[in-house]
Design an enzyme around this catalytic site. Sequence first.
Site, PDB file in Angstrom:
ATOM      1  CD  GLN A  91      25.643  -8.169  -9.646  1.00  0.00           C
ATOM      2  OE1 GLN A  91      26.692  -8.794  -9.678  1.00  0.00           O
ATOM      3  NE2 GLN A  91      24.749  -8.359  -8.699  1.00  0.00           N
ATOM      4  CB  THR A 146      40.708  -7.180   0.932  1.00  0.00           C
ATOM      5  OG1 THR A 146      41.409  -5.948   0.717  1.00  0.00           O
ATOM      6  CG2 THR A 146      40.445  -7.841  -0.406  1.00  0.00           C
ATOM      7  CE1 TYR A 155      31.140 -14.178  -8.199  1.00  0.00           C
ATOM      8  CE2 TYR A 155      30.207 -13.057  -6.303  1.00  0.00           C
ATOM      9  CZ  TYR A 155      30.406 -13.139  -7.663  1.00  0.00           C
ATOM     10  OH  TYR A 155      29.886 -12.169  -8.486  1.00  0.00           O
ATOM     11  N   PRO A 172      32.945  -1.443  -9.802  1.00  0.00           N
ATOM     12  CG  PRO A 172      32.196  -0.780  -7.701  1.00  0.00           C
ATOM     13  CD  PRO A 172      32.304  -1.984  -8.595  1.00  0.00           C
ATOM     14  CG  LEU A 173      36.207   0.685  -6.389  1.00  0.00           C
ATOM     15  CD1 LEU A 173      36.816   0.301  -5.042  1.00  0.00           C
ATOM     16  CD2 LEU A 173      36.030   2.196  -6.486  1.00  0.00           C
ATOM     17  CB  SER A 177      23.809 -10.987 -13.556  1.00  0.00           C
ATOM     18  OG  SER A 177      25.189 -10.760 -13.647  1.00  0.00           O
ATOM     19  CG  ASP A 189      26.181  -9.367  -5.508  1.00  0.00           C
ATOM     20  OD1 ASP A 189      25.040  -9.336  -5.999  1.00  0.00           O
ATOM     21  OD2 ASP A 189      27.171  -9.857  -6.095  1.00  0.00           O
ATOM     22  N   GLY A 230      33.630  -4.486  -3.778  1.00  0.00           N
ATOM     23  CA  GLY A 230      34.290  -5.530  -2.998  1.00  0.00           C
ATOM     24  C   GLY A 230      35.277  -4.887  -2.042  1.00  0.00           C
ATOM     25  CE  LYS A 252      44.158  -1.254  -4.325  1.00  0.00           C
ATOM     26  NZ  LYS A 252      43.582  -1.928  -3.177  1.00  0.00           N
TER      27      LYS A 252
HETATM   28  P1  NAP Z   1      35.723  -3.655  -7.468  1.00  0.00           P
HETATM   29  O1  NAP Z   1      34.681  -3.260  -6.491  1.00  0.00           O
HETATM   30  O2  NAP Z   1      35.938  -2.836  -8.684  1.00  0.00           O
HETATM   31  O3  NAP Z   1      37.135  -3.804  -6.724  1.00  0.00           O
HETATM   32  C1  NAP Z   1      37.181  -4.297  -5.433  1.00  0.00           C
HETATM   33  C2  NAP Z   1      38.633  -4.342  -4.987  1.00  0.00           C
HETATM   34  O4  NAP Z   1      39.184  -3.014  -4.941  1.00  0.00           O
HETATM   35  C3  NAP Z   1      38.728  -4.879  -3.574  1.00  0.00           C
HETATM   36  O5  NAP Z   1      38.783  -6.268  -3.558  1.00  0.00           O
HETATM   37  C4  NAP Z   1      40.002  -4.213  -3.068  1.00  0.00           C
HETATM   38  O6  NAP Z   1      41.110  -4.949  -3.602  1.00  0.00           O
HETATM   39  C5  NAP Z   1      39.960  -2.853  -3.775  1.00  0.00           C
HETATM   40  N1  NAP Z   1      39.315  -1.824  -2.940  1.00  0.00           N
HETATM   41  C6  NAP Z   1      38.030  -1.770  -2.503  1.00  0.00           C
HETATM   42  N2  NAP Z   1      37.808  -0.659  -1.789  1.00  0.00           N
HETATM   43  C7  NAP Z   1      38.965   0.009  -1.775  1.00  0.00           C
HETATM   44  C8  NAP Z   1      39.361   1.252  -1.208  1.00  0.00           C
HETATM   45  N3  NAP Z   1      38.511   2.004  -0.504  1.00  0.00           N
HETATM   46  N4  NAP Z   1      40.643   1.667  -1.394  1.00  0.00           N
HETATM   47  C9  NAP Z   1      41.518   0.912  -2.090  1.00  0.00           C
HETATM   48  N5  NAP Z   1      41.214  -0.271  -2.659  1.00  0.00           N
HETATM   49  C10 NAP Z   1      39.929  -0.713  -2.497  1.00  0.00           C
HETATM   50  O7  NAP Z   1      35.489  -5.140  -7.990  1.00  0.00           O
HETATM   51  P2  NAP Z   1      34.767  -6.413  -7.410  1.00  0.00           P
HETATM   52  O8  NAP Z   1      34.873  -6.559  -5.934  1.00  0.00           O
HETATM   53  O9  NAP Z   1      35.292  -7.562  -8.190  1.00  0.00           O
HETATM   54  O10 NAP Z   1      33.257  -6.210  -7.809  1.00  0.00           O
HETATM   55  C11 NAP Z   1      32.275  -5.917  -6.867  1.00  0.00           C
HETATM   56  C12 NAP Z   1      31.300  -7.053  -6.729  1.00  0.00           C
HETATM   57  O11 NAP Z   1      30.523  -7.182  -7.913  1.00  0.00           O
HETATM   58  C13 NAP Z   1      31.912  -8.449  -6.552  1.00  0.00           C
HETATM   59  O12 NAP Z   1      32.366  -8.689  -5.251  1.00  0.00           O
HETATM   60  C14 NAP Z   1      30.746  -9.302  -6.931  1.00  0.00           C
HETATM   61  O13 NAP Z   1      29.834  -9.427  -5.853  1.00  0.00           O
HETATM   62  C15 NAP Z   1      30.123  -8.515  -8.062  1.00  0.00           C
HETATM   63  N6  NAP Z   1      30.544  -9.012  -9.395  1.00  0.00           N
HETATM   64  C16 NAP Z   1      29.588  -9.509 -10.205  1.00  0.00           C
HETATM   65  C17 NAP Z   1      29.916 -10.013 -11.455  1.00  0.00           C
HETATM   66  C18 NAP Z   1      28.827 -10.558 -12.341  1.00  0.00           C
HETATM   67  O14 NAP Z   1      29.135 -11.190 -13.367  1.00  0.00           O
HETATM   68  N7  NAP Z   1      27.570 -10.334 -12.011  1.00  0.00           N
HETATM   69  C19 NAP Z   1      31.246 -10.007 -11.913  1.00  0.00           C
HETATM   70  C20 NAP Z   1      32.205  -9.491 -11.059  1.00  0.00           C
HETATM   71  C21 NAP Z   1      31.849  -8.985  -9.815  1.00  0.00           C
HETATM   72  P3  NAP Z   1      42.463  -5.262  -2.821  1.00  0.00           P
HETATM   73  O15 NAP Z   1      42.379  -4.736  -1.415  1.00  0.00           O
HETATM   74  O16 NAP Z   1      42.572  -6.722  -2.875  1.00  0.00           O
HETATM   75  O17 NAP Z   1      43.502  -4.598  -3.657  1.00  0.00           O
END
Ligand code: NAP
Length: 318
Positions: free
Chosen positions: A171, A277, A51, A201-202, A145, A46, A275, A210
């Site tokens: 979304q 890293t 981005y 989701p996180l 979305s 996605d 997401g 963490k």
């Molecule tokens: P998220 O999934 O809540 O958080 C992801 C972050 O959490 C990662 O960048 C990483 O950060 C950390 N992480 C991930 N897995 C982990 C694990 N197993 N253990 C520890 N830390 C972990 O937020 P998000 O990546 O922003 O959201 C997911 C996706 O949704 C985005 O990439 C994007 O594609 C989509 N999105 C859509 C919209 C929309 O308006 N439609 C808005 C926002 C996002 P660090 O390693 O950097 O700490």
Amino acid sequence: MHTLGHSGLKVSALGLGCNNFGGRLDEKGSIEVVHACLDAGVTLFDTADIYGDGQSEEILGRALGDRRDDVVVATKFSGEDGPYRGGASRKVVMAACERSLRRLGTDYIDLYYQHFPDPATPATETLAALDDLVRSGKVRYIATSNFAGWQIAVAEHVARARGGSRPVANQCEWNLLRRGVEAEVVPACAAHGIAVVPYFPLASGLLTGKYRRGEPAPKGTRLGNSALFASWATPVVFDVVDRLAAIGQQYGRSLLELAVGWLAAQPAVPSVLVGATKPEQVAANAQAVGVRLSAEEVAAVSAATVPPPPPFEPARRR
Ligand code: NAP
């Protein structure tokens, strides 16, 4: 694998959110994450035109290379700044799609999202433009979305009346700290067979454990690099995290498994977008989404977090 809403498109239970690419994560790190996903059986990727100012799409295209046809590429047109770049008019949609195709290095987008609702453009105009992209073969499926429940219903009814492509997914932000979409958005999607694809989701990592109460955010993490930490990591958030940790201890689950597993257990959710890293995070997230929480665990997690207010119910005549 689940099918996406009322479509026949199969998506993996874990989707990779690519919003770090070209921003916090450089090309080498992004490619490692994409390849870890391919190894773990993740097929949904996605991204969005905004981005990394377009770099996320470019890097994703290069990272997938000749595996492109084996995966589902989802991107979004966002309505960038400028009179002919903002909103969701036919002119904007058509031009945005061409730019995304070029950046992704592909000749079709599997799932094309309208990133945000645009009150200034009639739904019929945007849906007609998207339908033309589907008919031309540049797009396979369309989606929305950040739509409100009523906007999802309007899009569904306009699409049906036109007899063209109908949105297959919406979304939206949904996690154990932000459950507001359960009031209107999730029921609207469920009523029309539209998939709900949760993002954040996180809660940017707050739901992984963490970040700790009273301690600075660890260096190198998303919130460790952000001024938002102080406003996001509030006592209320840590109270929820503590209650979840207690449930995890009772059932032998990690916080990550509860956060991702609870979303994956929701009937309208075919795939959870996380997401990452680092490749290790991808492995942990793939394991967590594969956990099947029992009905008792789901209920315990629901009770420990903050549900939205009940939907409006008109008073009944006695
Ligand atoms: P998220 O999934 O809540 O958080 C992801 C972050 O959490 C990662 O960048 C990483 O950060 C950390 N992480 C991930 N897995 C982990 C694990 N197993 N253990 C520890 N830390 C972990 O937020 P998000 O990546 O922003 O959201 C997911 C996706 O949704 C985005 O990439 C994007 O594609 C989509 N999105 C859509 C919209 C929309 O308006 N439609 C808005 C926002 C996002 P660090 O390693 O950097 O700490």
